[in-house]
Design a protein around this motif. Sequence first.
Motif, PDB file in Angstrom:
ATOM      1  N   UNK A 116       0.780  -1.242  -0.075  1.00 36.81           N
ATOM      2  CA  UNK A 116      -0.048   0.103  -0.181  1.00 36.81           C
ATOM      3  C   UNK A 116       0.960   1.013   0.013  1.00 36.81           C
ATOM      4  N   UNK A 117       0.435   2.151  -0.910  1.00 37.94           N
ATOM      5  CA  UNK A 117       1.410   3.376  -1.055  1.00 37.94           C
ATOM      6  C   UNK A 117       1.960   3.915   0.205  1.00 37.94           C
ATOM      7  N   UNK A 118       3.009   3.651   0.486  1.00 33.35           N
ATOM      8  CA  UNK A 118       3.716   4.408   1.569  1.00 33.35           C
ATOM      9  C   UNK A 118       3.867   3.716   2.926  1.00 33.35           C
ATOM     10  N   UNK A 119       3.232   2.408   2.906  1.00 33.50           N
ATOM     11  CA  UNK A 119       2.809   1.716   4.165  1.00 33.50           C
ATOM     12  C   UNK A 119       4.407   0.986   4.628  1.00 33.50           C
ATOM     13  N   UNK A 120       4.843   1.413   5.686  1.00 34.96           N
ATOM     14  CA  UNK A 120       6.123   0.883   6.312  1.00 34.96           C
ATOM     15  C   UNK A 120       6.050  -0.176   7.018  1.00 34.96           C
ATOM     16  N   UNK A 121       5.113  -1.227   6.711  1.00 38.22           N
ATOM     17  CA  UNK A 121       5.073  -2.432   7.595  1.00 38.22           C
ATOM     18  C   UNK A 121       6.372  -3.161   7.442  1.00 38.22           C
ATOM     19  N   UNK A 122       6.976  -3.549   8.835  1.00 34.22           N
ATOM     20  CA  UNK A 122       8.236  -4.349   8.771  1.00 34.22           C
ATOM     21  C   UNK A 122       7.841  -5.743   8.355  1.00 34.22           C
ATOM     22  N   UNK A 123       7.267  -6.224   7.391  1.00 34.50           N
ATOM     23  CA  UNK A 123       6.969  -7.637   6.982  1.00 34.50           C
ATOM     24  C   UNK A 123       8.147  -8.319   6.389  1.00 34.50           C
ATOM     25  N   UNK A 124       8.208  -9.475   6.793  1.00 31.57           N
ATOM     26  CA  UNK A 124       9.280 -10.510   6.030  1.00 31.57           C
ATOM     27  C   UNK A 124       9.013 -10.660   4.756  1.00 31.57           C
ATOM     28  N   UNK A 125       7.701 -10.734   4.324  1.00 33.66           N
ATOM     29  CA  UNK A 125       7.457 -11.062   3.066  1.00 33.66           C
ATOM     30  C   UNK A 125       7.756 -10.235   2.020  1.00 33.66           C
ATOM     31  N   UNK A 126       8.934 -10.721   1.139  1.00 29.28           N
ATOM     32  CA  UNK A 126       9.009  -9.751  -0.086  1.00 29.28           C
ATOM     33  C   UNK A 126       9.469 -10.781  -1.156  1.00 29.28           C
ATOM     34  N   UNK A 127       8.974 -10.185  -2.277  1.00 26.14           N
ATOM     35  CA  UNK A 127       9.260 -11.152  -3.404  1.00 26.14           C
ATOM     36  C   UNK A 127      10.707 -11.913  -3.544  1.00 26.14           C
ATOM     37  N   UNK A 128      10.782 -13.275  -3.561  1.00 21.80           N
ATOM     38  CA  UNK A 128      11.944 -13.981  -3.695  1.00 21.80           C
ATOM     39  C   UNK A 128      12.492 -14.421  -2.554  1.00 21.80           C
ATOM     40  N   UNK A 129      11.972 -14.058  -1.425  1.00 22.93           N
ATOM     41  CA  UNK A 129      12.553 -14.335  -0.173  1.00 22.93           C
ATOM     42  C   UNK A 129      11.607 -15.704   0.310  1.00 22.93           C
ATOM     43  N   UNK A 130      12.416 -16.903   0.568  1.00 24.59           N
ATOM     44  CA  UNK A 130      11.906 -18.084   0.904  1.00 24.59           C
ATOM     45  C   UNK A 130      11.195 -17.972   2.769  1.00 24.59           C
ATOM     46  N   UNK A 131      10.260 -18.346   2.787  1.00 22.55           N
ATOM     47  CA  UNK A 131       9.671 -18.166   4.111  1.00 22.55           C
ATOM     48  C   UNK A 131       9.347 -19.672   4.567  1.00 22.55           C
ATOM     49  N   UNK A 132       9.054 -19.780   5.877  1.00 23.05           N
ATOM     50  CA  UNK A 132       9.001 -21.101   6.700  1.00 23.05           C
ATOM     51  C   UNK A 132       7.668 -21.869   6.097  1.00 23.05           C
ATOM     52  N   UNK A 133       7.925 -23.113   6.242  1.00 26.19           N
ATOM     53  CA  UNK A 133       6.601 -23.911   5.555  1.00 26.19           C
ATOM     54  C   UNK A 133       5.465 -23.880   6.652  1.00 26.19           C
ATOM     55  N   UNK A 134       5.641 -23.845   7.794  1.00 26.29           N
ATOM     56  CA  UNK A 134       4.692 -24.410   8.624  1.00 26.29           C
ATOM     57  C   UNK A 134       4.175 -23.140   9.540  1.00 26.29           C
ATOM     58  N   UNK A 135       4.609 -22.098   9.272  1.00 28.92           N
ATOM     59  CA  UNK A 135       4.158 -20.772  10.079  1.00 28.92           C
ATOM     60  C   UNK A 135       3.592 -19.495   9.367  1.00 28.92           C
ATOM     61  N   UNK A 136       2.365 -19.242   9.840  1.00 28.04           N
ATOM     62  CA  UNK A 136       1.954 -18.077   9.200  1.00 28.04           C
ATOM     63  C   UNK A 136       0.730 -18.252   8.196  1.00 28.04           C
ATOM     64  N   UNK A 137      -0.357 -17.496   8.034  1.00 26.53           N
ATOM     65  CA  UNK A 137      -1.349 -17.726   7.244  1.00 26.53           C
ATOM     66  C   UNK A 137      -1.002 -18.101   5.736  1.00 26.53           C
ATOM     67  N   UNK A 138      -0.072 -17.522   5.216  1.00 22.45           N
ATOM     68  CA  UNK A 138       0.297 -17.730   3.774  1.00 22.45           C
ATOM     69  C   UNK A 138       0.704 -18.861   3.518  1.00 22.45           C
TER      70      UNK A 138
END
Lengths: 243, 243
Positions: A116-138
């Motif tokens: 969202x324009x200007x949102x500064x959420x410190x989220x780990x999700x970003x294009x190309x970043x591998x994330x854990x398989x069993x944690x998180x809604x995604x």
Amino acid sequence: MSGLSRFLSVLRCFTEAKANWTVPELAEAIVVPASTVYRTVRELVAQGFLEPSTEAHYRLGSAFIEFDRMIRLTDPLVKVGSPLLRDLVAEVRHPCVAVLARLYGDRVICAADERYDGAELPTSYERGRPMPLTRGATSKTILSQLPGRRLKRLLADADADAPAKLSGELAAIRKRGHCITRGEVDKGLVGIAVPVSNAELAISASLSLVVSDATLDERLERRLVLLLVSAADLLSQALRRLA
Amino acid sequence: MSGLSRFLSVLRCFTEAKANWTVPELAEAIVVPASTVYRTVRELVAQGFLEPSTEAHYRLGSAFIEFDRMIRLTDPLVKVGSPLLRDLVAEVRHPCVAVLARLYGDRVICAADERYDGAELPTSYERGRPMPLTRGATSKTILSQLPGRRLKRLLADADADAPAKLSGELAAIRKRGHCITRGEVDKGLVGIAVPVSNAELAISASLSLVVSDATLDERLERRLVLLLVSAADLLSQALRRLA
DNA sequence: CAATAAATTATCAAAAAACGAGAATTTGAT
DNA sequence: ATCAAATTCTCGTTTTTTGATAATTTATTG
């Protein structure tokens, strides 16, 4: 070491923490004689996967940028999903990050994202970043769609008692059609995800929104779930048209 | 065929025109027995460079997205340049595309780009797309910075009489500090480029703006050159700080 | 759920390539 | 021109790849 893995053992050394390597450094890191690594690096440079940097150092090469473009142009999920993420985020009208993710080996990878324009959420999700398989809604939403055998094998490799822990939750996702988790990946953030699948294209992915826990009331939560469901529906339709 | 090239001959089949291949198709295309290609594809899938798609078909895999992220995070030119392109385009206040490009084998590749909000210029330059070495301001400006020997070898491979044709023009770029070409790459578009280099990081690149020929008067042209020169200066400083 | 076709993996001996230690050469900086 | 470091080359040995074929798995359809 042989075949592709010989090259990957070199490429995997190049990380955010250390993005520049000399050949002797690489040789020591992967425990292979320098003369062999020189040859390996030479081939990687010739194909554009590495390129010379500061004297005697190497960095990742532009071939990855070229192939990434080919994915953006041809991958059904990325191609159809990216413009949709833009629309979704615009409709949300609230600080958030929209994420389209898929299975990637024994992890989950974000294939497209939109803030969202200007949102500064410190989220780990970003294009190309591998994330854990069993944690998180995604991730859980992706798991919830996998066929039983595949899921079992995957979870067995990850965590001995994962199947037991997760099976109830995954069944609930299948039933409700969405998943909401709080602080499982990033503290203070909430993930809301819905499944995206297309059997013909062998796609099982998830579409999710990440928002700050503090700014999320029940009313907004309901609205976001509805937006996600409708966006996922559009996406599935578009994928069906491609197949 | 051997080493890396064995794998690349498969990966290079995946294009915008044909992004989905079966193993027998690949085998025929690269003239290698199917049993061998099955093994090659299996390795590529295991490392995430290919992934299963519609039944028995394969498409490019997410490993490229992962490595592309690593480049965005670590490559000095991309990392420092991307935010700068955003600022540049904002200052231009005119439909345009800003491009950061570098040498890529015997071609030039765009490593980062940024469009003026809503600009619909039909430009060929986009991140990850290889472009011709000897045409357009973007490429010529890169060539103008190369050391004599490197340039000679490169041009000899490209075009027997390229050195003679280009040497005058390249000298002019070195003298003036910028290059302007009209319609050399895309009809109706003008490219304006300035050099970006950092010997320590082995970077010789160019920063350019693409605008429509019809909307470009002399006054605007002068302004764009000035903006480019100042942006390139900032970029070079930032690179020096990294080195 | 069996039958069938297609896709994929396994087998194995011959051929080819990678390995690695050290020598030779190139490169880059004075 | 000199020097040190980086890189390539050499070559006998070891290891992998290769490719034709057989065996197996997977998906589909009656």
